[in-house]
Design a protein around this motif. Structure first.
Motif, PDB file in Angstrom:
ATOM      1  N   ARG A 133      45.791  23.277  13.322  1.00 15.82           N
ATOM      2  CA  ARG A 133      44.369  22.982  13.441  1.00 15.82           C
ATOM      3  C   ARG A 133      43.822  23.380  14.812  1.00 15.82           C
ATOM      4  O   ARG A 133      42.804  24.072  14.899  1.00 15.82           O
ATOM      5  CB  ARG A 133      44.095  21.507  13.195  1.00 15.82           C
ATOM      6  CG  ARG A 133      42.611  21.155  13.235  1.00 15.82           C
ATOM      7  CD  ARG A 133      42.332  19.677  12.996  1.00 15.82           C
ATOM      8  NE  ARG A 133      42.767  19.224  11.674  1.00 15.82           N
ATOM      9  CZ  ARG A 133      42.367  18.087  11.130  1.00 15.82           C
ATOM     10  NH1 ARG A 133      41.521  17.282  11.770  1.00 15.82           N
ATOM     11  NH2 ARG A 133      42.803  17.722   9.940  1.00 15.82           N
TER      12      ARG A 133
ATOM     13  N   ALA B  32      41.305  26.669  15.618  1.00 16.05           N
ATOM     14  CA  ALA B  32      39.986  26.430  16.201  1.00 16.05           C
ATOM     15  C   ALA B  32      39.852  27.131  17.551  1.00 16.05           C
ATOM     16  O   ALA B  32      38.773  27.650  17.879  1.00 16.05           O
ATOM     17  CB  ALA B  32      39.746  24.936  16.358  1.00 16.05           C
TER      18      ALA B  32
ATOM     19  N   GLU C 216      45.425  22.513   7.349  1.00 11.42           N
ATOM     20  CA  GLU C 216      45.102  22.334   8.773  1.00 11.42           C
ATOM     21  C   GLU C 216      44.530  23.617   9.375  1.00 11.42           C
ATOM     22  O   GLU C 216      43.600  23.572  10.193  1.00 11.42           O
ATOM     23  CB  GLU C 216      46.349  21.893   9.539  1.00 11.42           C
ATOM     24  CG  GLU C 216      46.803  20.490   9.212  1.00 11.42           C
ATOM     25  CD  GLU C 216      45.720  19.475   9.498  1.00 11.42           C
ATOM     26  OE1 GLU C 216      45.390  19.280  10.676  1.00 11.42           O
ATOM     27  OE2 GLU C 216      45.184  18.888   8.531  1.00 11.42           O
ATOM     28  N   ILE C 217      45.060  24.759   8.992  1.00  9.93           N
ATOM     29  CA  ILE C 217      44.517  26.034   9.487  1.00  9.93           C
ATOM     30  C   ILE C 217      43.081  26.221   9.013  1.00  9.93           C
ATOM     31  O   ILE C 217      42.201  26.631   9.779  1.00  9.93           O
ATOM     32  CB  ILE C 217      45.406  27.210   9.025  1.00  9.93           C
ATOM     33  CG1 ILE C 217      46.774  27.143   9.708  1.00  9.93           C
ATOM     34  CG2 ILE C 217      44.731  28.542   9.329  1.00  9.93           C
ATOM     35  CD1 ILE C 217      47.756  28.184   9.218  1.00  9.93           C
TER      36      ILE C 217
ATOM     37  N   ILE D 178      40.931  23.881   8.193  1.00 10.26           N
ATOM     38  CA  ILE D 178      40.063  22.937   8.901  1.00 10.26           C
ATOM     39  C   ILE D 178      39.771  23.444  10.313  1.00 10.26           C
ATOM     40  O   ILE D 178      38.630  23.380  10.789  1.00 10.26           O
ATOM     41  CB  ILE D 178      40.713  21.547   8.941  1.00 10.26           C
ATOM     42  CG1 ILE D 178      40.756  20.933   7.540  1.00 10.26           C
ATOM     43  CG2 ILE D 178      39.949  20.620   9.890  1.00 10.26           C
ATOM     44  CD1 ILE D 178      41.499  19.621   7.470  1.00 10.26           C
ATOM     45  N   GLY D 179      40.782  23.973  10.991  1.00  4.08           N
ATOM     46  CA  GLY D 179      40.565  24.496  12.335  1.00  4.08           C
ATOM     47  C   GLY D 179      39.602  25.669  12.357  1.00  4.08           C
ATOM     48  O   GLY D 179      38.702  25.739  13.198  1.00  4.08           O
TER      49      GLY D 179
ATOM     50  N   LEU E 114      36.875  18.411  17.919  1.00  5.11           N
ATOM     51  CA  LEU E 114      38.151  18.812  17.326  1.00  5.11           C
ATOM     52  C   LEU E 114      39.138  17.651  17.330  1.00  5.11           C
ATOM     53  O   LEU E 114      39.851  17.423  16.347  1.00  5.11           O
ATOM     54  CB  LEU E 114      38.707  20.006  18.105  1.00  5.11           C
ATOM     55  CG  LEU E 114      39.928  20.720  17.532  1.00  5.11           C
ATOM     56  CD1 LEU E 114      39.638  21.245  16.140  1.00  5.11           C
ATOM     57  CD2 LEU E 114      40.346  21.852  18.456  1.00  5.11           C
TER      58      LEU E 114
ATOM     59  N   SER F  91      38.033  14.989  14.897  1.00  2.75           N
ATOM     60  CA  SER F  91      38.071  15.407  13.490  1.00  2.75           C
ATOM     61  C   SER F  91      39.260  14.813  12.754  1.00  2.75           C
ATOM     62  O   SER F  91      39.252  14.734  11.519  1.00  2.75           O
ATOM     63  CB  SER F  91      38.120  16.935  13.400  1.00  2.75           C
ATOM     64  OG  SER F  91      39.366  17.445  13.872  1.00  2.75           O
ATOM     65  N   TYR F  92      40.290  14.400  13.482  1.00  5.08           N
ATOM     66  CA  TYR F  92      41.447  13.801  12.817  1.00  5.08           C
ATOM     67  C   TYR F  92      41.101  12.451  12.196  1.00  5.08           C
ATOM     68  O   TYR F  92      41.787  11.999  11.279  1.00  5.08           O
ATOM     69  CB  TYR F  92      42.601  13.653  13.802  1.00  5.08           C
ATOM     70  CG  TYR F  92      43.310  14.951  14.079  1.00  5.08           C
ATOM     71  CD1 TYR F  92      44.355  15.378  13.275  1.00  5.08           C
ATOM     72  CD2 TYR F  92      42.911  15.770  15.131  1.00  5.08           C
ATOM     73  CE1 TYR F  92      45.003  16.583  13.511  1.00  5.08           C
ATOM     74  CE2 TYR F  92      43.553  16.966  15.381  1.00  5.08           C
ATOM     75  CZ  TYR F  92      44.593  17.375  14.569  1.00  5.08           C
ATOM     76  OH  TYR F  92      45.217  18.576  14.808  1.00  5.08           O
TER      77      TYR F  92
ATOM     78  N   VAL G 159      45.043  14.250   8.365  1.00  7.35           N
ATOM     79  CA  VAL G 159      46.042  15.202   7.882  1.00  7.35           C
ATOM     80  C   VAL G 159      46.613  14.707   6.557  1.00  7.35           C
ATOM     81  O   VAL G 159      46.968  13.534   6.419  1.00  7.35           O
ATOM     82  CB  VAL G 159      47.163  15.376   8.919  1.00  7.35           C
ATOM     83  CG1 VAL G 159      48.221  16.343   8.395  1.00  7.35           C
ATOM     84  CG2 VAL G 159      46.593  15.878  10.231  1.00  7.35           C
TER      85      VAL G 159
ATOM     86  N   PHE H 171      41.066  19.030   1.354  1.00  9.09           N
ATOM     87  CA  PHE H 171      39.967  19.628   2.117  1.00  9.09           C
ATOM     88  C   PHE H 171      38.689  19.558   1.292  1.00  9.09           C
ATOM     89  O   PHE H 171      38.657  20.033   0.144  1.00  9.09           O
ATOM     90  CB  PHE H 171      40.297  21.076   2.453  1.00  9.09           C
ATOM     91  CG  PHE H 171      39.216  21.776   3.233  1.00  9.09           C
ATOM     92  CD1 PHE H 171      38.907  21.365   4.520  1.00  9.09           C
ATOM     93  CD2 PHE H 171      38.508  22.835   2.686  1.00  9.09           C
ATOM     94  CE1 PHE H 171      37.919  22.006   5.250  1.00  9.09           C
ATOM     95  CE2 PHE H 171      37.527  23.478   3.401  1.00  9.09           C
ATOM     96  CZ  PHE H 171      37.235  23.059   4.692  1.00  9.09           C
TER      97      PHE H 171
END
Length: 258
Positions: A23, A27, A80-81, A83-84, A153, A156-157, A162, A166
């Motif tokens: 993530r 980003a 995670e990728i 979302i980033g 960022l 965002s967690y 996680v 999504f």
């Protein structure tokens, strides 16, 4: 923690570090000011690794352990990728507005033929578009606005934990809204030049009617460029101030901060 406990915890820590890097690193490739295309990709990835080392102790309690199924682990990393990239793209659209405004200004000033490499928009861009892109980076870095996307960022967690699915529909709507606001900001920034172009063209049209013998074309081209550059020098500080305020408002509306 003794040596045996540390060795037992290493697989869990390694997987959690990979999740955090997926993530944060994705980003970091797009964040305004920090993820510029002029910055080499290894440097941007190094920034992502630095964020992981800095934030992993804070994020580790909310990260899941490594699953037994390789497919599930791959699914978590891919989400995670995504979302980033989504969060970085939302923040990046703000600075793209400056590049679009610069392109419009070049067209209105008669400088659209003067092209330079423009990594922000890809391929060749206009000189004013490049100027506005670099000015946006200076404003974001000089005013500390780059800290707001970094904070979003981290926060965002809490908004997108996680392992949760999504939200594709809501994220697409947020991206479309951010793109529309970016275009609206570009039009607002270019508004003085639109007004000046209308006034200049109306004046030249009147001149053509009053004095048909005057070679209007040879007056219009250099006159439009000189008037446009003078206007650019006059309103540039106000444009940068307006962009800074708009960027702050847009960053504060990122998921995790609003």
């Amino acid at each position: 923690m003794d040596e045996a406990g540390l060795l037992a915890a290493l697989p869990v820590l390694a997987f959690q570090a990979v999740l955090a890097f997926a993530r944060l690193g994705a980003a970091a490739m797009l964040l305004p000011g920090l993820g510029e295309q002029e910055v080499p990709a290894p440097v941007r990835l190094g920034l992502g690794l630095g964020l992981v080392l800095l934030l992993l102790p804070l994020l580790a309690p909310g990260l899941p352990p490594a699953p037994d199924d390789a497919g599930e682990a791959t699914r978590l990393i891919l989400i995670e990728i995504i979302i980033g990239l989504w969060l970085g793209g939302l923040a990046r659209l703000v600075t793209v507005a400056m590049a679009m405004a610069g392109q419009a200004v070049a067209l209105l000033l008669g400088l659209a033929q003067a092209l330079v490499p423009d990594p922000e928009l890809g391929g060749q861009g206009t000189a004013t578009g490049r100027l506005f892109s670099l000015a946006a980076v200076v404003v974001v870095l000089g005013s500390g606005l780059y800290l707001l996307p970094l904070r979003a960022l981290v926060e965002s967690y809490a908004v997108l934990p996680v392992g949760e699915p999504f939200p594709a529909g809501a994220s697409a709507e947020a991206m479309a809204t951010a793109a529309a606001e970016s275009l609206a900001l570009a039009l607002r920034l270019a508004a003085p030049f639109v007004l000046a172009a209308v006034v200049i063209n109306v004046a030249l049209g009147l001149l053509t009617r009053i004095a048909p013998q005057v070679q209007v074309y040879f007056i219009a081209v250099p006159g439009q460029v000189l008037a446009g550059l003078a206007l650019l020098a006059l309103v540039m500080p106000a444009l940068l101030g307006a962009f800074g305020e708009a960027a702050r408002e847009a960053f504060l509306n990122l998921p995790g901060l609003r």
